[in-house]
Design a protein around this motif. Structure first.
Motif, PDB file in Angstrom:
ATOM      1  N   ALA A   6       0.813  -1.214   0.000  1.00  0.00           N
ATOM      2  CA  ALA A   6       0.000   0.000   0.000  1.00  0.00           C
ATOM      3  C   ALA A   6       0.848   1.267   0.000  1.00  0.00           C
ATOM      4  O   ALA A   6       0.313   2.362  -0.049  1.00  0.00           O
ATOM      5  N   VAL A   7       2.175   1.110   0.055  1.00  0.00           N
ATOM      6  CA  VAL A   7       3.058   2.272   0.149  1.00  0.00           C
ATOM      7  C   VAL A   7       3.844   2.418  -1.146  1.00  0.00           C
ATOM      8  O   VAL A   7       4.401   1.445  -1.649  1.00  0.00           O
ATOM      9  N   ASP A   8       3.852   3.633  -1.706  1.00  0.00           N
ATOM     10  CA  ASP A   8       4.609   3.906  -2.918  1.00  0.00           C
ATOM     11  C   ASP A   8       6.034   4.277  -2.537  1.00  0.00           C
ATOM     12  O   ASP A   8       6.307   5.384  -2.081  1.00  0.00           O
ATOM     13  N   LEU A   9       6.956   3.332  -2.724  1.00  0.00           N
ATOM     14  CA  LEU A   9       8.351   3.543  -2.330  1.00  0.00           C
ATOM     15  C   LEU A   9       9.161   4.240  -3.413  1.00  0.00           C
ATOM     16  O   LEU A   9      10.342   4.522  -3.224  1.00  0.00           O
ATOM     17  N   SER A  10       8.543   4.516  -4.569  1.00  0.00           N
ATOM     18  CA  SER A  10       9.299   5.095  -5.677  1.00  0.00           C
ATOM     19  C   SER A  10       9.301   6.614  -5.661  1.00  0.00           C
ATOM     20  O   SER A  10      10.011   7.238  -6.441  1.00  0.00           O
ATOM     21  N   ILE A  11       8.500   7.244  -4.778  1.00  0.00           N
ATOM     22  CA  ILE A  11       8.450   8.705  -4.752  1.00  0.00           C
ATOM     23  C   ILE A  11       9.701   9.234  -4.071  1.00  0.00           C
ATOM     24  O   ILE A  11       9.966   8.926  -2.920  1.00  0.00           O
ATOM     25  N   THR A  33      -8.347   8.998  -0.725  1.00  0.00           N
ATOM     26  CA  THR A  33      -9.077   9.233   0.522  1.00  0.00           C
ATOM     27  C   THR A  33      -8.120   9.320   1.707  1.00  0.00           C
ATOM     28  O   THR A  33      -7.076   8.677   1.716  1.00  0.00           O
ATOM     29  N   ALA A  34      -8.495  10.123   2.663  1.00  0.00           N
ATOM     30  CA  ALA A  34      -7.687  10.265   3.883  1.00  0.00           C
ATOM     31  C   ALA A  34      -8.037   9.144   4.854  1.00  0.00           C
ATOM     32  O   ALA A  34      -9.211   8.774   5.004  1.00  0.00           O
ATOM     33  N   ILE A  35      -7.012   8.574   5.500  1.00  0.00           N
ATOM     34  CA  ILE A  35      -7.252   7.571   6.532  1.00  0.00           C
ATOM     35  C   ILE A  35      -6.598   8.035   7.827  1.00  0.00           C
ATOM     36  O   ILE A  35      -5.651   8.816   7.811  1.00  0.00           O
ATOM     37  N   SER A  36      -7.134   7.566   8.915  1.00  0.00           N
ATOM     38  CA  SER A  36      -6.621   7.964  10.224  1.00  0.00           C
ATOM     39  C   SER A  36      -5.410   7.118  10.602  1.00  0.00           C
ATOM     40  O   SER A  36      -5.154   6.071  10.010  1.00  0.00           O
ATOM     41  N   ALA A  37      -4.687   7.584  11.605  1.00  0.00           N
ATOM     42  CA  ALA A  37      -3.539   6.822  12.100  1.00  0.00           C
ATOM     43  C   ALA A  37      -3.997   5.465  12.638  1.00  0.00           C
ATOM     44  O   ALA A  37      -3.309   4.455  12.471  1.00  0.00           O
ATOM     45  N   LYS A  38      -5.163   5.441  13.279  1.00  0.00           N
ATOM     46  CA  LYS A  38      -5.685   4.173  13.802  1.00  0.00           C
ATOM     47  C   LYS A  38      -5.988   3.200  12.677  1.00  0.00           C
ATOM     48  O   LYS A  38      -5.685   1.998  12.766  1.00  0.00           O
ATOM     49  N   ASP A  44      -5.777  -3.988   7.137  1.00  0.00           N
ATOM     50  CA  ASP A  44      -4.834  -4.581   6.202  1.00  0.00           C
ATOM     51  C   ASP A  44      -4.946  -3.891   4.842  1.00  0.00           C
ATOM     52  O   ASP A  44      -5.749  -2.974   4.651  1.00  0.00           O
ATOM     53  N   PHE A  45      -4.141  -4.366   3.883  1.00  0.00           N
ATOM     54  CA  PHE A  45      -4.071  -3.714   2.575  1.00  0.00           C
ATOM     55  C   PHE A  45      -5.430  -3.697   1.867  1.00  0.00           C
ATOM     56  O   PHE A  45      -5.854  -2.668   1.332  1.00  0.00           O
ATOM     57  N   GLU A  46      -6.117  -4.820   1.855  1.00  0.00           N
ATOM     58  CA  GLU A  46      -7.398  -4.899   1.141  1.00  0.00           C
ATOM     59  C   GLU A  46      -8.446  -3.995   1.788  1.00  0.00           C
ATOM     60  O   GLU A  46      -9.265  -3.395   1.103  1.00  0.00           O
ATOM     61  N   ALA A  47      -8.419  -3.883   3.119  1.00  0.00           N
ATOM     62  CA  ALA A  47      -9.382  -3.020   3.802  1.00  0.00           C
ATOM     63  C   ALA A  47      -9.118  -1.547   3.469  1.00  0.00           C
ATOM     64  O   ALA A  47     -10.049  -0.773   3.250  1.00  0.00           O
ATOM     65  N   ILE A  48      -7.839  -1.175   3.430  1.00  0.00           N
ATOM     66  CA  ILE A  48      -7.487   0.201   3.074  1.00  0.00           C
ATOM     67  C   ILE A  48      -7.899   0.484   1.633  1.00  0.00           C
ATOM     68  O   ILE A  48      -8.446   1.555   1.317  1.00  0.00           O
ATOM     69  N   ARG A  49      -7.656  -0.474   0.753  1.00  0.00           N
ATOM     70  CA  ARG A  49      -8.049  -0.318  -0.644  1.00  0.00           C
ATOM     71  C   ARG A  49      -9.570  -0.191  -0.767  1.00  0.00           C
ATOM     72  O   ARG A  49     -10.089   0.563  -1.585  1.00  0.00           O
TER      73      ARG A  49
END
Length: 221
Positions: A6-11, A33-38, A44-49
């Motif tokens: 879920a993290v773009d390491l190429s930036i 979309t903005a997500i909270s720290a919690k 997990d990745f699929e839930a964030i997606r």
């Protein structure tokens, strides 16, 4: 590690266009979309997606996502960490960088350790991937030991031979970006763009190919 996908390491560049919150990505059809720290810690990745499938109300900023609606206090721990990392980085970049790969004796026949870069070098790149492919190719050429002028020449050659269609000023900007730091950047086998072009099916096989090529070109066993 659980959220690596879920993290773009190429930036890595200093100037970049950023999408505004709740705008739609043309290819993925997902919203920014903005997500909270919690949520970042617990989902997990699929839930964030899944959260990106529709717009979300903005809690902390105005509708642009740029102006905070909350009072933001200085994070002293983050300030200390930033200063320490910056100090360490300054010491690191003062050291001369040693290229991992030997410079090719014949620049008319290039062989790259990354199969994805090799595929970019040998084929036509469709619109939408051209700039991303060009910066990865420029970075790979720098890692081979080519200087900035030689890299411009090879990108021009690639641009013409593969009918890429990038204007000269964009090629020069790409090379300038690849050489702006005192040490070169290598895109990993996890990079989304390289995976798009890479003929090797899995990341594990790609890493094995890369390491084998690296050992051969550095005289290692």
């Amino acid at each position: 590690e659980e959220l690596r996908e879920a993290v773009d390491l190429s930036i890595k560049d200093r100037v970049r266009l950023l999408r505004l919150p709740n705008t739609l990505h043309e290819e993925s059809k997902l919203y920014k979309t903005a997500i909270s720290a919690k949520e970042l810690r617990t989902l997990d990745f699929e839930a964030i997606r899944g959260l990106a499938k529709k717009p979300r109300p903005l809690q902390a900023t105005d509708e642009t996502g740029l102006l905070s609606e909350m009072e933001v206090e200085t994070n002293t721990a983050a300030v200390r960490l930033f200063r320490r990392v910056r100090s360490q980085l300054r010491r690191f970049i003062k050291k001369p960088f040693r290229y991992r790969f030997q410079r090719p004796e014949d620049l008319s026949h290039l062989s790259f350790p990354c199969a994805g870069v090799q595929a970019i070098w040998e084929r036509h790149v469709e619109s939408g991937y051209r700039n991303n492919a060009a910066i990865r190719l420029a970075s790979a050429l720098r890692l081979l030991g080519l200087n900035e002028g030689e890299t411009v020449e090879k990108l021009v050659e690639w641009n013409i031979n593969r009918e890429i269609g990038l204007p000269m000023h964009e090629l020069e900007n790409v090379v300038r970006s690849a050489y702006q730091h005192s040490f070169p950047y290598r895109y990993s086998c996890q990079d989304e763009i390289l995976r798009h072009f890479c003929p090797i099916k899995t990341v594990a096989e790609c890493l094995a190919h890369f390491n084998q090529h690296s050992a051969h070109n550095t005289g290692q066993t």
